[in-house]
Design a protein around this motif. Structure first.
Motif, mmCIF file in Angstrom:
data_model
loop_
_atom_site.group_PDB
_atom_site.id
_atom_site.type_symbol
_atom_site.label_atom_id
_atom_site.label_comp_id
_atom_site.label_asym_id
_atom_site.label_seq_id
_atom_site.Cartn_x
_atom_site.Cartn_y
_atom_site.Cartn_z
ATOM 1 N N TRP A 83 0.815 -1.217 0.000
ATOM 2 C CA TRP A 83 0.000 0.000 0.000
ATOM 3 C C TRP A 83 0.846 1.263 0.000
ATOM 4 N N TRP A 84 2.131 1.144 0.271
ATOM 5 C CA TRP A 84 3.028 2.287 0.189
ATOM 6 C C TRP A 84 3.633 2.398 -1.211
ATOM 7 N N SER A 99 -1.987 -6.026 -7.567
ATOM 8 C CA SER A 99 -0.990 -5.994 -6.496
ATOM 9 C C SER A 99 -1.566 -5.468 -5.188
ATOM 10 N N LEU A 100 -2.418 -4.444 -5.261
ATOM 11 C CA LEU A 100 -3.062 -3.935 -4.039
ATOM 12 C C LEU A 100 -4.029 -4.967 -3.465
ATOM 13 N N GLY A 101 -4.746 -5.662 -4.340
ATOM 14 C CA GLY A 101 -5.644 -6.717 -3.866
ATOM 15 C C GLY A 101 -4.888 -7.833 -3.165
ATOM 16 N N LEU A 102 -3.793 -8.274 -3.770
ATOM 17 C CA LEU A 102 -2.986 -9.331 -3.142
ATOM 18 C C LEU A 102 -2.322 -8.837 -1.864
ATOM 19 N N VAL A 105 -2.359 -1.396 -18.777
ATOM 20 C CA VAL A 105 -1.631 -2.571 -18.295
ATOM 21 C C VAL A 105 -1.067 -2.311 -16.900
ATOM 22 N N HIS A 106 -0.497 -1.126 -16.701
ATOM 23 C CA HIS A 106 0.059 -0.799 -15.390
ATOM 24 C C HIS A 106 -1.034 -0.595 -14.340
ATOM 25 N N LEU A 107 -2.173 -0.077 -14.761
ATOM 26 C CA LEU A 107 -3.295 0.064 -13.825
ATOM 27 C C LEU A 107 -3.758 -1.303 -13.342
ATOM 28 N N VAL A 108 -3.863 -2.268 -14.248
ATOM 29 C CA VAL A 108 -4.246 -3.637 -13.855
ATOM 30 C C VAL A 108 -3.206 -4.206 -12.897
ATOM 31 N N LEU A 109 -1.932 -3.991 -13.175
ATOM 32 C CA LEU A 109 -0.861 -4.454 -12.297
ATOM 33 C C LEU A 109 -1.012 -3.866 -10.895
ATOM 34 N N GLY A 131 -1.849 -9.110 3.807
ATOM 35 C CA GLY A 131 -1.827 -8.379 5.081
ATOM 36 C C GLY A 131 -2.926 -8.838 6.023
ATOM 37 N N ALA A 132 -4.109 -9.109 5.483
ATOM 38 C CA ALA A 132 -5.224 -9.582 6.315
ATOM 39 C C ALA A 132 -4.915 -10.960 6.905
#
Length: 75
Positions: free
Chosen positions: A20-21, A55-58, A47-51, A63-64
């Motif tokens: 997240w940082w 990545s934020l989802g994972l 493409v970078h937006l999907v990445l 983290g959870a």
């Protein structure tokens, strides 16, 4: 059920925080790149937006898992 140690849980939490940082900063930099826009978003940007989204989802999921492991190890 797998029990995570506090050390492993702490690493997973740190990974989530790091994600997240790093990824919003990366998106900000891609947003400002001249290759990202040409009368709308380009393939480069999408493409970078999907990445970033994946990545934020994972990072959130990892983290959870770390938070749940930390709480379970405390009991």
């Amino acid at each position: 059920m797998v029990m995570l140690s506090k050390r492993v849980s702490g690493f997973l939490i740190a990974f989530g925080v790091w994600s997240w940082w790093i990824w919003p900063t990366f998106l900000k930099n891609i947003w400002g790149d001249t290759r990202s826009w040409n009368h709308g978003a380009t393939g480069f940007f999408l493409v970078h937006l999907v990445l970033v989204v994946v990545s934020l989802g994972l990072g959130t999921a990892i983290g959870a898992i770390g938070v749940r492991g930390w709480r379970a190890a405390a009991r």
